[in-house]
Design a protein around this motif. Structure first.
Motif, PDB file in Angstrom:
ATOM      1  N   LEU A   1     -34.408 -54.344   9.462  1.00  0.00           N
ATOM      2  CA  LEU A   1     -35.309 -55.489   9.251  1.00  0.00           C
ATOM      3  C   LEU A   1     -36.457 -55.399  10.250  1.00  0.00           C
ATOM      4  O   LEU A   1     -36.430 -55.994  11.318  1.00  0.00           O
ATOM      5  N   ASP A   2     -37.468 -54.605   9.851  1.00  0.00           N
ATOM      6  CA  ASP A   2     -38.612 -54.411  10.749  1.00  0.00           C
ATOM      7  C   ASP A   2     -39.553 -55.614  10.664  1.00  0.00           C
ATOM      8  O   ASP A   2     -39.807 -56.146   9.591  1.00  0.00           O
ATOM      9  N   GLY A   3     -40.031 -56.041  11.829  1.00  0.00           N
ATOM     10  CA  GLY A   3     -40.973 -57.151  11.875  1.00  0.00           C
ATOM     11  C   GLY A   3     -40.290 -58.501  11.893  1.00  0.00           C
ATOM     12  O   GLY A   3     -40.904 -59.529  11.596  1.00  0.00           O
ATOM     13  N   SER A   4     -38.999 -58.494  12.266  1.00  0.00           N
ATOM     14  CA  SER A   4     -38.217 -59.736  12.122  1.00  0.00           C
ATOM     15  C   SER A   4     -38.755 -60.887  12.966  1.00  0.00           C
ATOM     16  O   SER A   4     -38.450 -62.045  12.686  1.00  0.00           O
TER      17      SER A   4
ATOM     18  N   ILE B   1     -55.150 -52.674  13.931  1.00  0.00           N
ATOM     19  CA  ILE B   1     -54.713 -52.402  15.302  1.00  0.00           C
ATOM     20  C   ILE B   1     -54.606 -53.738  16.021  1.00  0.00           C
ATOM     21  O   ILE B   1     -55.300 -54.701  15.651  1.00  0.00           O
ATOM     22  N   ASN B   2     -53.748 -53.818  17.028  1.00  0.00           N
ATOM     23  CA  ASN B   2     -53.628 -55.042  17.823  1.00  0.00           C
ATOM     24  C   ASN B   2     -54.708 -55.009  18.916  1.00  0.00           C
ATOM     25  O   ASN B   2     -54.526 -54.402  19.968  1.00  0.00           O
ATOM     26  N   THR B   3     -55.827 -55.641  18.645  1.00  0.00           N
ATOM     27  CA  THR B   3     -56.997 -55.550  19.557  1.00  0.00           C
ATOM     28  C   THR B   3     -56.751 -56.268  20.877  1.00  0.00           C
ATOM     29  O   THR B   3     -57.500 -56.093  21.831  1.00  0.00           O
TER      30      THR B   3
ATOM     31  N   ARG C   1     -57.607 -55.935   9.899  1.00  0.00           N
ATOM     32  CA  ARG C   1     -56.398 -56.677   9.521  1.00  0.00           C
ATOM     33  C   ARG C   1     -55.288 -56.267  10.485  1.00  0.00           C
ATOM     34  O   ARG C   1     -55.156 -55.085  10.792  1.00  0.00           O
ATOM     35  N   TRP C   2     -54.471 -57.212  10.968  1.00  0.00           N
ATOM     36  CA  TRP C   2     -53.289 -56.869  11.754  1.00  0.00           C
ATOM     37  C   TRP C   2     -52.227 -57.940  11.500  1.00  0.00           C
ATOM     38  O   TRP C   2     -52.364 -59.079  11.949  1.00  0.00           O
ATOM     39  N   VAL C   3     -51.204 -57.615  10.715  1.00  0.00           N
ATOM     40  CA  VAL C   3     -50.169 -58.584  10.361  1.00  0.00           C
ATOM     41  C   VAL C   3     -49.136 -58.705  11.486  1.00  0.00           C
ATOM     42  O   VAL C   3     -48.554 -59.753  11.712  1.00  0.00           O
ATOM     43  N   GLY C   4     -48.920 -57.555  12.190  1.00  0.00           N
ATOM     44  CA  GLY C   4     -47.846 -57.576  13.194  1.00  0.00           C
ATOM     45  C   GLY C   4     -46.497 -57.324  12.552  1.00  0.00           C
ATOM     46  O   GLY C   4     -45.456 -57.576  13.143  1.00  0.00           O
ATOM     47  N   SER C   5     -46.515 -56.812  11.341  1.00  0.00           N
ATOM     48  CA  SER C   5     -45.303 -56.398  10.630  1.00  0.00           C
ATOM     49  C   SER C   5     -45.651 -55.070   9.964  1.00  0.00           C
ATOM     50  O   SER C   5     -46.461 -55.028   9.030  1.00  0.00           O
ATOM     51  N   MET C   6     -45.053 -53.982  10.479  1.00  0.00           N
ATOM     52  CA  MET C   6     -45.475 -52.639  10.054  1.00  0.00           C
ATOM     53  C   MET C   6     -45.405 -52.483   8.534  1.00  0.00           C
ATOM     54  O   MET C   6     -46.323 -51.933   7.922  1.00  0.00           O
ATOM     55  N   VAL C   7     -44.321 -52.969   7.930  1.00  0.00           N
ATOM     56  CA  VAL C   7     -44.165 -52.795   6.478  1.00  0.00           C
ATOM     57  C   VAL C   7     -45.301 -53.477   5.740  1.00  0.00           C
ATOM     58  O   VAL C   7     -45.866 -52.931   4.780  1.00  0.00           O
TER      59      VAL C   7
ATOM     60  N   ILE D   1     -56.370 -47.849   7.733  1.00  0.00           N
ATOM     61  CA  ILE D   1     -55.700 -47.039   8.747  1.00  0.00           C
ATOM     62  C   ILE D   1     -54.913 -47.972   9.651  1.00  0.00           C
ATOM     63  O   ILE D   1     -55.382 -49.049  10.026  1.00  0.00           O
ATOM     64  N   PHE D   2     -53.677 -47.561   9.958  1.00  0.00           N
ATOM     65  CA  PHE D   2     -52.774 -48.310  10.854  1.00  0.00           C
ATOM     66  C   PHE D   2     -52.733 -47.560  12.177  1.00  0.00           C
ATOM     67  O   PHE D   2     -52.535 -46.346  12.201  1.00  0.00           O
ATOM     68  N   LEU D   3     -52.945 -48.300  13.259  1.00  0.00           N
ATOM     69  CA  LEU D   3     -52.954 -47.633  14.571  1.00  0.00           C
ATOM     70  C   LEU D   3     -52.050 -48.371  15.558  1.00  0.00           C
ATOM     71  O   LEU D   3     -52.266 -49.557  15.832  1.00  0.00           O
ATOM     72  N   TYR D   4     -51.023 -47.674  16.048  1.00  0.00           N
ATOM     73  CA  TYR D   4     -50.326 -48.135  17.242  1.00  0.00           C
ATOM     74  C   TYR D   4     -50.325 -46.950  18.213  1.00  0.00           C
ATOM     75  O   TYR D   4     -49.328 -46.257  18.346  1.00  0.00           O
ATOM     76  N   PRO D   5     -51.471 -46.668  18.797  1.00  0.00           N
ATOM     77  CA  PRO D   5     -51.634 -45.436  19.592  1.00  0.00           C
ATOM     78  C   PRO D   5     -50.931 -45.531  20.948  1.00  0.00           C
ATOM     79  O   PRO D   5     -50.520 -46.623  21.365  1.00  0.00           O
TER      80      PRO D   5
ATOM     81  N   GLY E   1     -44.615 -44.497  23.517  1.00  0.00           N
ATOM     82  CA  GLY E   1     -45.275 -45.228  22.424  1.00  0.00           C
ATOM     83  C   GLY E   1     -44.555 -46.533  22.171  1.00  0.00           C
ATOM     84  O   GLY E   1     -43.680 -46.954  22.955  1.00  0.00           O
ATOM     85  N   ARG E   2     -44.866 -47.196  21.063  1.00  0.00           N
ATOM     86  CA  ARG E   2     -44.255 -48.494  20.753  1.00  0.00           C
ATOM     87  C   ARG E   2     -43.259 -48.369  19.609  1.00  0.00           C
ATOM     88  O   ARG E   2     -42.182 -48.894  19.637  1.00  0.00           O
ATOM     89  N   LEU E   3     -43.654 -47.629  18.555  1.00  0.00           N
ATOM     90  CA  LEU E   3     -42.845 -47.561  17.345  1.00  0.00           C
ATOM     91  C   LEU E   3     -41.916 -46.354  17.371  1.00  0.00           C
ATOM     92  O   LEU E   3     -42.188 -45.363  18.068  1.00  0.00           O
ATOM     93  N   ARG E   4     -40.816 -46.428  16.609  1.00  0.00           N
ATOM     94  CA  ARG E   4     -39.777 -45.403  16.703  1.00  0.00           C
ATOM     95  C   ARG E   4     -40.004 -44.287  15.688  1.00  0.00           C
ATOM     96  O   ARG E   4     -40.409 -44.517  14.550  1.00  0.00           O
TER      97      ARG E   4
HETATM   98  P1  P6P Z   1     -47.327 -56.037  18.363  1.00  0.00           P
HETATM   99  C1  P6P Z   1     -42.673 -55.479  14.793  1.00  0.00           C
HETATM  100  O1  P6P Z   1     -42.032 -55.930  15.969  1.00  0.00           O
HETATM  101  C2  P6P Z   1     -43.185 -54.076  15.066  1.00  0.00           C
HETATM  102  O2  P6P Z   1     -42.125 -53.233  15.416  1.00  0.00           O
HETATM  103  C3  P6P Z   1     -43.922 -53.552  13.850  1.00  0.00           C
HETATM  104  O3  P6P Z   1     -43.391 -54.030  12.656  1.00  0.00           O
HETATM  105  C4  P6P Z   1     -45.341 -54.046  14.083  1.00  0.00           C
HETATM  106  O4  P6P Z   1     -46.316 -53.215  13.484  1.00  0.00           O
HETATM  107  C5  P6P Z   1     -45.468 -54.008  15.602  1.00  0.00           C
HETATM  108  O5  P6P Z   1     -44.138 -54.133  16.128  1.00  0.00           O
HETATM  109  C6  P6P Z   1     -46.306 -55.163  16.115  1.00  0.00           C
HETATM  110  O6  P6P Z   1     -46.492 -54.947  17.503  1.00  0.00           O
HETATM  111  O7  P6P Z   1     -47.491 -55.360  19.722  1.00  0.00           O
HETATM  112  O8  P6P Z   1     -48.638 -56.260  17.671  1.00  0.00           O
HETATM  113  O9  P6P Z   1     -46.464 -57.280  18.397  1.00  0.00           O
END
Ligand code: P6P
Length: 315
Positions: free
Chosen positions: A105-108, A188-190, A222-228, A240-244, A254-257
């Motif tokens: 459950l990504d983005g929970s 991207i999370n600015t 756009r940045w939802v904060g939920s990768m899916v 383009i999705f960026l979590y650099p 990094g942040r994501l697995r």
């Molecule tokens: P941030 C949700 O916790 C997640 O793992 C991804 O689904 C999402 O893209 C990212 O973290 C959001 O990270 O730093 O913007 O809260």
């Protein structure tokens, strides 16, 4: 309309792979039903435990993980399950030919505010062990729990989209998805700008300058904060999705697995003609050193991934 089982039969003769894809789709349908009732059942809160990343687990993280585990235990084809919610890999069938890596459950963290979340999964051959590159994937997919419940899957051919109908069937709604090569939208999370490296700063500045600068066209963000949610938007209309890598996440890589977020999403986006990168190499070429390894994630429209890679090459 084409149903999932018919599509799978046309895509592969591997009955084990078909079976596991159907199991993951069934787990997704079950999780969707739980999420729809969660606010009524009072399940959007914390579970009172932390995952291996030290992040507080939501009750629904644990429930979703259990649902996936129950469906995979029933499938003799799965040897091992790797899950974001489990510190160690779980041994399932000793005869299993397939490994499943999942973020159940990504983005929970978005559940409390009813924003789209998802289940992400990657399927690998058991004989390659737990630390294979994403190129070794036999299949990948995600379920997006949004206004509609979407299942996005790719074996080795094109990426396609199914929608859960009111009888509980997954029906084909996008045959051979195609990520537009060009796009005017970045995600991207600015708020993290002060941590960014020179390449990320240069790429985002150029995008914000839009038609007044070197990019020569207008961009939106756009940045939802939920990768899916963000990746599905990009799959369907480009971007383009960026979590650099940045100065705060560099110590963790990094942040994501890699195994259950970056690799499956890269597999799906590339199956739709998009591209993926860490900024310096293709995500699918990263050799894992740990099942919960983190990586920088850049993926989406080919022209945009190339543009930030050019910034990385300059820096
Ligand atoms: P941030 C949700 O916790 C997640 O793992 C991804 O689904 C999402 O893209 C990212 O973290 C959001 O990270 O730093 O913007 O809260």
């Amino acid at each position: 309309m084409t149903k999932l089982a018919d599509w799978l039969r046309a895509e592969t003769s591997d009955q084990d792979l078909t079976g596991v894809m159907i199991s993951m789709a069934a787990a997704g349908a079950e999780i969707a039903a739980v999420l729809r009732q969660a606010p009524i059942a009072g399940q959007t809160g914390l579970a009172g435990s932390d995952n291996v990343q030290g992040e507080a687990q939501k009750a629904l993280d644990v429930i979703s993980n259990d649902i996936v585990l129950n469906h995979l235990r029933a499938s003799p084809a799965v040897s091992i399950l790797v899950s974001e919610e489990l510190d160690e890999a779980v041994d399932l069938s000793s005869q299993g030919r397939l490994i499943v890596a999942t973020d159940p459950l990504d983005g929970s963290s978005n559940l409390d505010v009813n924003v789209t979340v998802g289940t992400i999964f990657s399927i690998l051959p058991s004989d390659g062990g737990l630390l294979q590159t994403g190129q070794a994937q036999l299949a990948a997919g995600y379920v997006a729990y949004g206004p509609a419940t979407s299942l996005v899957v790719r074996i080795s051919g094109a990426t396609s989209v199914f929608t859960l109908d009111d009888t509980g069937e997954w029906v084909l709604t996008v045959n051979r998805a195609a990520v537009p090569v060009a796009s005017g939208e970045f995600a991207i999370n600015t708020a993290r700008e002060r941590f960014w490296d020179a390449a990320t700063k240069g790429y985002v500045r150029e995008s914000v300058e839009g038609e007044t600068g070197a990019a020569g066209k207008r961009y939106n963000m756009r940045w939802v904060g939920s990768m899916v949610a963000d990746v599905h938007r990009i799959l369907m209309r480009g971007g383009i999705f960026l979590y650099p890598l940045d100065s705060e996440t560099i110590s963790k890589g990094g942040r994501l697995r890699l195994l259950y977020e970056a690799n499956p999403m890269a597999w799906l986006i590339e199956g739709a003609g998009g591209r993926s990168s860490t900024g310096k190499q293709g995500i699918l070429d990263v050799v894992p050193t740990d099942i919960h390894q983190r990586v920088p994630v850049i993926l989406g429209s080919a022209e945009e991934v190339a543009r930030i890679e050019a910034w990385y090459a300059k820096s």
